[in-house]
Design a protein around this motif. Structure first.
Motif, short mmCIF file in Angstrom:
data_model
loop_
_atom_site.label_atom_id
_atom_site.label_comp_id
_atom_site.label_asym_id
_atom_site.label_seq_id
_atom_site.Cartn_x
_atom_site.Cartn_y
_atom_site.Cartn_z
N ALA A 172 0.84 -1.21 0.00
CA ALA A 172 0.00 0.00 0.00
C ALA A 172 0.87 1.26 0.00
O ALA A 172 0.58 2.22 -0.71
CB ALA A 172 -0.93 0.00 1.20
N LEU A 173 1.94 1.25 0.78
CA LEU A 173 2.84 2.39 0.83
C LEU A 173 3.51 2.62 -0.52
O LEU A 173 3.60 3.76 -1.00
CB LEU A 173 3.89 2.19 1.92
N THR B 184 2.31 1.79 -3.42
CA THR B 184 1.27 2.26 -4.34
C THR B 184 0.99 3.74 -4.14
O THR B 184 0.88 4.51 -5.11
CB THR B 184 -0.02 1.44 -4.15
N VAL B 185 0.90 4.17 -2.89
CA VAL B 185 0.64 5.58 -2.60
C VAL B 185 1.80 6.44 -3.09
O VAL B 185 1.59 7.50 -3.70
CB VAL B 185 0.38 5.80 -1.10
N ARG B 186 3.01 5.99 -2.88
CA ARG B 186 4.18 6.75 -3.35
C ARG B 186 4.17 6.87 -4.87
O ARG B 186 4.46 7.92 -5.43
CB ARG B 186 5.48 6.08 -2.89
N ARG C 44 1.59 6.65 -6.93
CA ARG C 44 0.49 7.53 -7.37
C ARG C 44 0.78 9.00 -7.08
O ARG C 44 0.34 9.88 -7.82
CB ARG C 44 -0.81 7.12 -6.69
N ALA C 45 1.51 9.25 -6.02
CA ALA C 45 1.84 10.64 -5.67
C ALA C 45 3.02 11.15 -6.49
O ALA C 45 3.30 12.34 -6.49
CB ALA C 45 2.16 10.73 -4.18
#
Length: 78
Positions: A65-66, A68-70, A72-73
């Motif tokens: 999840a981390l 993926t968030v990185r 996407r950001a």
């Protein structure tokens, strides 16, 4: 009077969990995918020779999840 022994034990446990989580978070995406495909029993999500998280499936999901968030950001991993 507050009972301070349990808060100290909780803090120590949190630090140990945080350091294990930090080592899992630093794994490359390919290692996380390999752990997910083979299973966390056969290939725990941990650096070579590093500590294996107590709850490996949850640590694997958190690290994915981390990542993926990185991504996407638009941030690169540290």
């Amino acid at each position: 009077m507050p009972h301070t022994t349990s808060s100290t034990a909780t803090t120590t446990g949190t630090n140990a969990t945080a350091s294990t989580s930090a080592s899992v978070d630093s794994l490359p995406w390919e290692e996380l995918v390999t752990s997910a495909l083979l299973g966390t029993d056969r290939r725990p999500p941990a650096p070579r020779g590093g500590p294996v998280p107590a709850d490996a499936p949850a640590a694997l999901l958190d690290a994915a999840a981390l990542h993926t968030v990185r991504r996407r950001a638009g941030l690169l991993p540290a």
